[in-house]
Design a protein around this motif. Sequence first.
Motif, mmCIF file in Angstrom:
data_model
loop_
_atom_site.group_PDB
_atom_site.id
_atom_site.type_symbol
_atom_site.label_atom_id
_atom_site.label_comp_id
_atom_site.label_asym_id
_atom_site.label_seq_id
_atom_site.Cartn_x
_atom_site.Cartn_y
_atom_site.Cartn_z
ATOM 1 N N UNK A 64 0.810 -1.216 0.000
ATOM 2 C CA UNK A 64 0.000 0.000 0.000
ATOM 3 C C UNK A 64 0.842 1.264 0.000
ATOM 4 N N UNK A 65 2.130 1.144 0.358
ATOM 5 C CA UNK A 65 2.993 2.324 0.382
ATOM 6 C C UNK A 65 3.369 2.807 -1.012
ATOM 7 N N UNK A 66 3.151 1.978 -2.023
ATOM 8 C CA UNK A 66 3.466 2.369 -3.400
ATOM 9 C C UNK A 66 2.290 3.182 -3.949
ATOM 10 N N UNK A 67 2.488 4.459 -4.265
ATOM 11 C CA UNK A 67 1.366 5.348 -4.636
ATOM 12 C C UNK A 67 0.538 4.850 -5.805
ATOM 13 N N UNK A 68 1.160 4.158 -6.753
ATOM 14 C CA UNK A 68 0.424 3.731 -7.950
ATOM 15 C C UNK A 68 -0.451 2.505 -7.697
ATOM 16 N N UNK A 69 -0.285 1.864 -6.538
ATOM 17 C CA UNK A 69 -1.079 0.671 -6.248
ATOM 18 C C UNK A 69 -2.492 1.042 -5.799
ATOM 19 N N UNK A 70 -3.457 0.181 -6.089
ATOM 20 C CA UNK A 70 -4.819 0.411 -5.572
ATOM 21 C C UNK A 70 -4.841 0.179 -4.056
ATOM 22 N N UNK A 71 -5.934 0.516 -3.388
ATOM 23 C CA UNK A 71 -5.979 0.387 -1.929
ATOM 24 C C UNK A 71 -5.945 -1.055 -1.428
#
Length: 313
Positions: free
Chosen positions: A176-183
């Motif tokens: 979740x820390x990767x901004x491009x990932x969904x929630x």
Amino acid sequence: MQNRNPNSRFGIDINEYTQDVNFTTLARTIDFLYLRASGSATGRFRVDRKFLEFARQARNFGIPVGAYHYGVPSYDLNTADSQCDDFINILQEGFGARNYGDLFPVLDIETPIEPKMNTDTLINWVLRFKERFERRTRRRLMLYTGVFFVELYNNFTTSKGTQPLKTMPLWIAMYTAIPSNPPFPPDVGGWTRWRIWQYSESATVAGVSNPVDANWGPDNIDYLRQPRQVSGLNAFISGDTLIVYWDKNPDVDLLGYNIFQNGSWIGTVTEKDTSFRINVSQLPAPVNNRRIISIEAFDYDGETSPVRSSVQL
């Protein structure tokens, strides 16, 4: 796939590089624990230097524990056999003879990335490992992989358009820390639900001093482990009928019970049943005038009790 919820169990996975592991604290902090048992990243099978110690400590402190093998697929499918057999052996060294951990044993697949291999070959290698492992242990094998890796390999879809790995319980990594990932993890590879979601690779957790992988699990640990051994087993013959009864298992994912005489299957009943009747004429002949009646519970994953309860008539 689903998001976590307030009842999701919390666990971490650790290895020889995890520092200052305090099992007294972990027993109060986490609901489950996974250990790296082994890996083949160096081109040969290698046991994690802390696995045996961590396995013993987790059991001593009553933490539900499982283990994984970092697999390295190859065009030579014989390597699936050798890695599988070595994994089976080290699990028993860590947990005991014919014991493969409290939780699902896990095959970790996240390589090769560059250069890639053929998707069909990757899937065939995993299936070869899985089928051999499950045949030799009577345990279900969980697959660990990442959303990125599944997408890299054609959404784990074969050239025939099938997704044969989707029947395996899934431990999915997506941070979740990767901004491009969904929630939360999307549907991939034919899976619409995860059993474990590794949501961080750098969590701060009481009981270890360096950042660790953190995971959300199911609402109940029963969904990660074998059914409990059946208790309260009794059996007797009344007239021409064998009558067997037992206490109901408390497992939340219980599906039923298998009953045996002298190791031969004689019947299956549902999770609601706590007794079984059969005409003696339908039973195999006793061995040395003995009838040993045994029972195992089984769940929706096909996992069975680690030990069959038995009684001799």
